[in-house]
Write a protein that holds these residues in place. Structure first.
Motif, PDB file in Angstrom:
ATOM      1  N   ALA A  76     -85.067  52.013   3.254  1.00 28.23           N
ATOM      2  CA  ALA A  76     -83.650  52.098   2.873  1.00 28.23           C
ATOM      3  C   ALA A  76     -83.141  50.775   2.306  1.00 28.23           C
ATOM      4  N   ARG A  77     -83.646  49.664   2.843  1.00 31.64           N
ATOM      5  CA  ARG A  77     -83.143  48.371   2.385  1.00 31.64           C
ATOM      6  C   ARG A  77     -84.037  47.743   1.314  1.00 31.64           C
ATOM      7  N   LEU A 131     -89.012  53.585 -11.463  1.00 28.38           N
ATOM      8  CA  LEU A 131     -88.287  54.731 -12.019  1.00 28.38           C
ATOM      9  C   LEU A 131     -87.702  55.496 -10.843  1.00 28.38           C
ATOM     10  N   ARG A 132     -86.396  55.597 -10.806  1.00 34.45           N
ATOM     11  CA  ARG A 132     -85.743  56.199  -9.649  1.00 34.45           C
ATOM     12  C   ARG A 132     -85.324  57.635  -9.936  1.00 34.45           C
ATOM     13  N   GLY A 133     -85.461  58.458  -8.890  1.00 35.38           N
ATOM     14  CA  GLY A 133     -85.064  59.849  -8.987  1.00 35.38           C
ATOM     15  C   GLY A 133     -83.596  60.026  -8.692  1.00 35.38           C
ATOM     16  N   HIS A 170     -79.416  57.270  -1.008  1.00 32.90           N
ATOM     17  CA  HIS A 170     -80.620  56.533  -1.393  1.00 32.90           C
ATOM     18  C   HIS A 170     -81.224  57.164  -2.642  1.00 32.90           C
ATOM     19  N   THR A 171     -81.606  56.336  -3.607  1.00 30.56           N
ATOM     20  CA  THR A 171     -82.271  56.844  -4.814  1.00 30.56           C
ATOM     21  C   THR A 171     -83.754  56.510  -4.718  1.00 30.56           C
ATOM     22  N   PRO A 172     -84.611  57.473  -4.443  1.00 34.17           N
ATOM     23  CA  PRO A 172     -86.033  57.196  -4.226  1.00 34.17           C
ATOM     24  C   PRO A 172     -86.742  56.783  -5.516  1.00 34.17           C
TER      25      PRO A 172
END
Length: 732
Positions: free
Chosen positions: A154-155, A184-186, A193-195
């Motif tokens: 998360a951090r 590259l974020r989903g 949170h953007t994985p």
């Protein structure tokens, strides 16, 4: 790097022996405990096709199955080798422990490797010990790259972590540490949170999406375009700044568009030369997926950018008598020069030696010469013998895959080398060679042990000899003063593993007892004593009387005996007997059972009997006289004092100096050292630094190192001496 089409290699990923040095890459993974090194190795093996989706090898076990102790302790405690194949290149991945107690395994990995992969957690950052290893690699010019893991935390912040890496590792040139991919974020999840679902290739300007479990390539769109442009420009400038083509920068600044192929080739050359350090990101594959995020890119970097063994060179080599010997680097046809970088015991195969071949070719069933490693001071025997090599194999988890030979540049396991230990050199029996040993950390934490039972006592010696044969960072001491068996270790975790191996591997149960330092005794002033040994019990009796005076001498004087007898009161033939008895009693001690030193004993007078006097009687009388003199004198207990040198970051100088003072230490001075560190020199009683290896690590957050050496014995403070005497009386 990033623009290739990749397919699952299947069985091709299961690396065997290499056929030429240029088809080998030896890579050591470095990072603090918990940074994700072993998980990354398993992900790379999965992507290369050496393991299935469950992370298991084809014939049972997992990639990381190497030591039962590692499973019980939930951490790596030793160096392990995982070979995979990628694009026709054999990649030897050397996974090292991240815990400071096992730095010996890390150094062995650095010795066996030609490049280093620094694994940094995006959630935890870079610790002090990782910084120190980076500096060591920089000192020898080892090529390096950085992999950021734990992007799912998360951090986690990849951009911030990249900035920290540039500041920490870049030194005067932070632009030499730059990312070659961006995450590259989903879409944003319910928790905000953007994985990270893939990577953005800065040079190729392509997107690589791993969200489906397969690596899918596409073109950038929308917000990705300006993001790529800014980071790409800085990366290109960083690559061109390290380019061997001096005209490239002028052409680029003049507006010329440098093609991607040229940039990738320059990047790879800069990495191989150890002047540019790319930052990548990686994550293990999701359940059911075939490729972990960033693993393809990382394998491409290793095979394309890291140097071959031909570019690494050979450690300094001599003949056994010390004459320098030049060898052509990494030539399979040259004389054999190989090194044991790790020794372990397998319950089925017996002793296994992990060997790096630097020159020549090692073959199964070959007779080789084993040369010692110069660690006899640690209880490791120096060797100069011939041995027959057993089977050769490449390890994978707990499995061993047979190979017929190992060429220069490659690594493999050798079975049944009964005499070879870690650090030994293997060479031709008719052309023996010795490699200069790599630097080993000095074990500074004492662990005094005793056999638990008579059965354990019978097995203890053999178990200890096998234990130290595996681990050159461990020192075995049989202390002649305290009569203790002492294992000197690097820390508490190192000690725990040693005890566990003794129990589980060698069937020896031991008890840990308090470690005792070698104390001494001396007289605090002049004293006199009379030794009277008179016995009559039928036949020849025993008769000897002697009178002595004892006075202290300066430190380091030992025991001095002076004969001042006049008139033959003690016959000449019995004067040496008196001296012998006094010296024997001095070894036993006169107050608390510690050897007596630094006194002059003068024989003044005595009496003898023409029939009943004897050598034995005057020996006993001499001992009695010394004990009587001690009974009426001030006896000082002397403790060993060590010269201690502590190399510590400037931020911790105050706490370290304060701690040394609290240990009755005397700080002698400080010196500034490179890298924002200070060398503190002090003298500290050894009884106060038994656990200093552990305490200093805690005090400095693992960033300080220290060394110690015996200086002298000096008087203990009265209150400390009285406590030691009380303990001695209670134990007697």
């Amino acid at each position: 790097m990033g623009d290739k089409a990749h397919t699952h290699p299947g069985a091709a990923g299961r690396a065997q022996a290499a056929d030429r040095p240029t088809s080998v890459r030896n890579v050591v993974l470095v990072g603090h405990s918990g940074s994700g090194k072993t998980t990354l190795v398993e992900a790379l093996a999965l992507t290369a096709g050496a393991a299935n989706r469950a992370g298991r090898v084809e014939d049972g076990g997992t990639v990381s199955d190497y030591d039962d102790i590692e499973h019980r302790q939930q951490r790596s405690v030793q160096l392990s080798l995982v070979p995979v194949e990628w694009g026709g290149i054999k990649v030897n991945l050397l996974d090292t422990p991240g815990y400071a107690d096992f730095v010996g395994e890390l150094r062995a990995g650095l010795r066996a490797a030609d490049a280093a992969l620094f694994v940094v957690s995006a959630a935890d950052g870079v610790d002090g010990s990782t910084r120190m290893v980076w500096d060591e690699c920089a000192a020898v010019g080892m090529p390096r790259a950085i992999v950021v893991t734990h992007l799912e935390a998360a951090r986690a912040d990849f951009e911030e972590m990249t900035r920290i890496c540039a500041e920490t590792f870049g030194g005067d040139d932070p632009d030499a540490v730059l990312p070659v991919y961006l995450p590259l974020r989903g879409p944003e999840g319910p928790d905000g949170h953007t994985p990270v679902t893939g990577l953005i290739g800065l040079l190729t300007q392509k997107l690589f999406d791993y969200s489906s479990g397969e690596r899918v390539e596409s073109e950038p769109v929308g917000d990705h375009v300006p993001l790529i442009a800014e980071a790409r420009g800085r990366l290109i400038e960083g690559i061109i700044a390290e380019s061997e083509d001096e005209t490239l920068m002028d052409r680029y600044l003049g507006g010329e568009d440098v093609d991607v192929k040229t940039l990738i080739e320059d990047l790879q050359r800069a990495v191989a030369r150890g002047v540019f350090f790319p930052v990548l990101a990686a994550a293990p594959a999701a359940p059911g997926a075939r490729q972990g995020l960033g693993t393809v890119e990382l394998l491409d970097l290793i095979t394309g950018g890291f140097p071959t063994p031909l570019e690494h060179g050979t450690p300094r080599v001599t003949t056994p008598d010390g004459r320098p010997r030049e060898l052509k680097p990494c030539d399979p046809d040259a004389p054999l020069a190989a090194e044991v970088v790790k020794t372990s015991s397998d319950p089925y195969v017996g002793r296994l030696s992990l060997v790096r071949v630097f020159s020549g070719t090692l073959r199964a069933d070959q007779t080789v010469h084993v040369s010692g490693h110069g660690l006899s001071d640690r209880g490791h025997e120096d060797h100069d013998v011939d041995e027959r090599v057993g089977a050769l194999s490449t390890p994978f988890g707990k499995q061993q895959r047979p190979v017929s030979h190992v060429i220069a540049g490659d690594l493999a396991c050798v079975a049944k080398l009964g005499r070879a230990e870690t650090g030994d050199t293997l060479s031709g029996k008719d052309d023996p060679l010795v490699m200069e040993p790599w630097e080993m950390p000095d074990p500074l934490l004492p662990l005094a042990i005793e056999a638990h039972s008579k059965a354990d006592e019978d097995k203890l010696s053999q178990g200890l000899s096998r234990l130290v044969a595996e681990d050159p960072t461990m020192r075995l001491e049989q202390n002649p003063d305290t009569h203790q068996v002492v294992l000197w270790c690097l820390g508490e975790a190192h000690a725990d593993v040693a005890l566990e191996r003794l129990r589980s591997r060698y069937g020896v149960q031991v008890d840990v007892v308090p470690h005792r330092v070698s104390l001494r005794e001396t007289f605090g002033g002049k004293a006199s004593g009379r030794g009277r040994h008179v016995k009559q019990s039928g036949g020849h009796g025993q008769f000897a009387i002697c009178e002595i005076e004892v006075e202290p001498l300066p430190n380091g004087s030992g025991i001095e005996f002076v004969d001042k007898v006049v008139g033959g009161a003690v016959p000449r033939q019995f004067v040496p007997s008196v001296e012998k008895g006094i010296r024997a009693q001095a070894v036993k001690g006169v107050a608390a059972g510690h050897p007596l030193i630094d006194v002059r004993v003068t024989l003044l007078d005595g009496k003898a009997h023409s029939v009943d006097s004897s050598d034995a009687a005057f020996q006993t009388a001499g001992a009695l006289a010394l004990r009587e003199a001690a009974a009426d004198a001030r006896i000082h207990l002397l403790e060993p004092v060590a010269e201690v040198s502590v190399l510590v970051g400037d931020d911790y100088v105050g706490p370290v100096m304060s701690d040394l003072s609290g240990r009755r230490g005397r700080v002698l001075g400080t010196e500034q050292s490179p890298g924002g560190r200070t060398l503190i020199r002090a003298e500290v009683p050894e009884i106060e630094i038994g656990r200093y290896a552990v305490d200093l690590r805690s005090l400095s957050h693992g960033t300080a190192r220290f060394s110690r050496r015996y200086a002298r014995h000096e008087p203990m403070p009265p209150q400390v001496a009285e406590r030691v005497k009380e303990e001695a009386r209670a134990a007697s």
